[in-house]
Design an enzyme around this catalytic site. Structure first.
Site, PDB file in Angstrom:
ATOM      1  N   LEU A   1      87.617  46.156-111.146  1.00 17.51           N
ATOM      2  CA  LEU A   1      88.447  45.306-112.000  1.00 17.51           C
ATOM      3  C   LEU A   1      87.807  43.938-112.226  1.00 17.51           C
ATOM      4  O   LEU A   1      87.198  43.363-111.328  1.00 17.51           O
ATOM      5  CB  LEU A   1      89.827  45.119-111.358  1.00 17.51           C
ATOM      6  CG  LEU A   1      90.583  46.423-111.060  1.00 17.51           C
ATOM      7  CD1 LEU A   1      91.948  46.103-110.445  1.00 17.51           C
ATOM      8  CD2 LEU A   1      90.754  47.278-112.307  1.00 17.51           C
TER       9      LEU A   1
ATOM     10  N   VAL B   1      89.110  40.065-123.513  1.00 15.01           N
ATOM     11  CA  VAL B   1      88.833  38.840-122.751  1.00 15.01           C
ATOM     12  C   VAL B   1      87.318  38.662-122.700  1.00 15.01           C
ATOM     13  O   VAL B   1      86.575  39.624-122.500  1.00 15.01           O
ATOM     14  CB  VAL B   1      89.417  38.944-121.322  1.00 15.01           C
ATOM     15  CG1 VAL B   1      89.094  37.690-120.522  1.00 15.01           C
ATOM     16  CG2 VAL B   1      90.914  39.158-121.391  1.00 15.01           C
TER      17      VAL B   1
ATOM     18  N   GLY C   1      88.863  51.231-112.278  1.00 19.24           N
ATOM     19  CA  GLY C   1      88.478  50.371-111.165  1.00 19.24           C
ATOM     20  C   GLY C   1      87.393  49.370-111.544  1.00 19.24           C
ATOM     21  O   GLY C   1      87.116  49.134-112.707  1.00 19.24           O
TER      22      GLY C   1
ATOM     23  N   ARG D   1      80.477  47.318-117.083  1.00 17.62           N
ATOM     24  CA  ARG D   1      79.045  47.596-117.255  1.00 17.62           C
ATOM     25  C   ARG D   1      78.213  46.309-117.377  1.00 17.62           C
ATOM     26  O   ARG D   1      76.985  46.381-117.286  1.00 17.62           O
ATOM     27  CB  ARG D   1      78.810  48.484-118.481  1.00 17.62           C
ATOM     28  CG  ARG D   1      79.260  49.918-118.249  1.00 17.62           C
ATOM     29  CD  ARG D   1      78.702  50.878-119.277  1.00 17.62           C
ATOM     30  NE  ARG D   1      78.987  52.251-118.923  1.00 17.62           N
ATOM     31  CZ  ARG D   1      80.018  52.967-119.405  1.00 17.62           C
ATOM     32  NH1 ARG D   1      80.842  52.434-120.265  1.00 17.62           N
ATOM     33  NH2 ARG D   1      80.209  54.209-119.003  1.00 17.62           N
TER      34      ARG D   1
ATOM     35  N   ASP E   1      88.054  48.394-126.236  1.00 21.89           N
ATOM     36  CA  ASP E   1      87.773  49.806-126.522  1.00 21.89           C
ATOM     37  C   ASP E   1      88.641  50.204-127.714  1.00 21.89           C
ATOM     38  O   ASP E   1      89.618  50.943-127.579  1.00 21.89           O
ATOM     39  CB  ASP E   1      88.097  50.664-125.304  1.00 21.89           C
ATOM     40  CG  ASP E   1      87.263  50.256-124.107  1.00 21.89           C
ATOM     41  OD1 ASP E   1      86.078  50.557-124.089  1.00 21.89           O
ATOM     42  OD2 ASP E   1      87.815  49.587-123.209  1.00 21.89           O
TER      43      ASP E   1
ATOM     44  N   GLY F   1      93.122  47.914-123.608  1.00 24.92           N
ATOM     45  CA  GLY F   1      92.380  46.777-124.161  1.00 24.92           C
ATOM     46  C   GLY F   1      91.863  47.059-125.565  1.00 24.92           C
ATOM     47  O   GLY F   1      91.410  48.169-125.858  1.00 24.92           O
TER      48      GLY F   1
ATOM     49  N   SER G   1      83.284  43.508-119.307  1.00 23.89           N
ATOM     50  CA  SER G   1      83.136  44.952-119.131  1.00 23.89           C
ATOM     51  C   SER G   1      82.570  45.204-117.743  1.00 23.89           C
ATOM     52  O   SER G   1      81.753  44.411-117.251  1.00 23.89           O
ATOM     53  CB  SER G   1      82.154  45.488-120.177  1.00 23.89           C
ATOM     54  OG  SER G   1      81.670  46.761-119.790  1.00 23.89           O
TER      55      SER G   1
ATOM     56  N   GLY H   1      89.182  40.980-117.549  1.00 24.50           N
ATOM     57  CA  GLY H   1      89.711  41.759-118.676  1.00 24.50           C
ATOM     58  C   GLY H   1      90.848  42.674-118.223  1.00 24.50           C
ATOM     59  O   GLY H   1      91.916  42.723-118.843  1.00 24.50           O
ATOM     60  N   HIS H   2      90.624  43.403-117.112  1.00 25.24           N
ATOM     61  CA  HIS H   2      91.691  44.272-116.589  1.00 25.24           C
ATOM     62  C   HIS H   2      92.900  43.434-116.162  1.00 25.24           C
ATOM     63  O   HIS H   2      94.048  43.821-116.354  1.00 25.24           O
ATOM     64  CB  HIS H   2      91.217  45.032-115.346  1.00 25.24           C
ATOM     65  CG  HIS H   2      90.114  46.003-115.591  1.00 25.24           C
ATOM     66  ND1 HIS H   2      88.831  45.786-115.153  1.00 25.24           N
ATOM     67  CD2 HIS H   2      90.101  47.197-116.228  1.00 25.24           C
ATOM     68  CE1 HIS H   2      88.066  46.814-115.490  1.00 25.24           C
ATOM     69  NE2 HIS H   2      88.812  47.683-116.157  1.00 25.24           N
TER      70      HIS H   2
END
Ligand code: PAF
Length: 278
Positions: free
Chosen positions: A30, A173, A28, A184, A147, A144, A182, A33-34
């Site tokens: 999002l 991305v 979640g 984070r 990671d 992705g 990210s 990147g997601h």
């Protein structure tokens, strides 16, 4: 769909109808990147399933599970845009019931890089991804490259445990200034941006050095350490140059390899990686 039973009923029906299923697992919150993973998934199969599950088993006590950013309302709106066919949103009870006594434990690949400072992380990831693969039963799943260790471990798990799922890695991305996207990043304070950018800058510098003929990994890592370490609010967890399949460190860059790093900027742990091609 929020129940395991409903997902496990729907997936075989889709398969019987001759539809192929692409799957993008997420936790979640999002971001672009997601969305690029989901757009990739959209191209790869007839039906796109995205899961949104905050997996507690990949967080150690004291890590940021309780505060991990969440916004299910925004996630729903974003997935409508892709569009996603099925948003699978199980809760913890649906996935782990009254506990879990059986785990998937990756071996050597998980005992280096992020695995050193987060020893239970990859067991939690491999276990939940294995469970999600059983529940969603996709033909293809997209992860992705950001990671990179996770992607490598999932590929290996699929091979070792004979999952009939094709794993696709999607390019990282980045924000316009180069910061890898990210969830984070939401923790970063405005004054920490320059320090956060030193990760992608040092990776790009390494790519330029290798393109110019430098092949000694130690020298390249030292350069990155100096660039990142120049920002007082950074604490380097690791910077390595590794074989992209075994994740073993290489001394001489005589073939395509991966440079990867984890760095805390203040209290925010960031990871990034790029290929180095001699
Ligand atoms: O990369 C992530 O967001 C998570 O580790 C994953 C693969 C969804 C498993 O919880």
């Amino acid at each position: 769909i929020s129940t395991v039973e409903e997902m496990q009923r729907r997936s075989p029906m889709l398969r019987q109808d001759g539809r192929s299923i692409a799957f993008v697992p997420t936790m979640g919150f999002l971001h672009e990147g997601h969305l690029s993973l989901t757009r990739e998934g959209r191209q790869l199969a007839d039906i796109l399933v995205v899961s949104n599950f905050d997996n507690p088993t990949q967080f150690a006590p004291g890590e940021d599970f309780a505060t991990y950013p969440r916004d299910m309302g925004k996630d729903r709106l974003l997935t409508e845009k892709v569009p996603v066919d099925i948003l699978f949103t199980p809760d913890e009870r649906a996935i782990y019931g009254d506990g879990c006594q059986t785990f998937v434990t990756p071996q050597a690949l998980a005992k280096r890089m992020c695995g050193l400072s987060r020893p239970i992380f990859f067991q939690g990831v491999a276990t939940v991804v294995a469970k999600l693969f059983h529940i969603v039963n996709p033909h293809v799943a997209v992860f992705g490259e950001k990671d990179f260790q996770q992607l490598t471990i999932i590929r290996r798990m699929v091979k070792d445990l004979n999952f009939d799922v094709n794993i696709v890695g999607a390019a990282t991305v980045r924000e316009s200034d180069g910061l890898a996207m990210s969830s984070r990043n939401a923790y970063l304070k405005p004054g920490q941006r320059a320090a956060a950018l030193s990760l992608s800058q040092s990776l790009r510098e390494a790519q330029a050095q290798v393109a110019a003929g430098l092949i000694q990994a130690e020298q390249i890592v030292a350069g990155a350490r100096a660039r990142i370490g120049a920002h007082p609010e950074t604490a380097i967890d690791y910077i390595v140059i590794v074989d992209p399949e075994t994740l073993e460190e290489v001394a001489v860059i005589d073939r395509p390899v991966r440079m990867a790093m984890a760095v805390a900027v203040g209290t925010t742990r960031l990871i990034d990686n790029m290929p180095l091609v001699p």
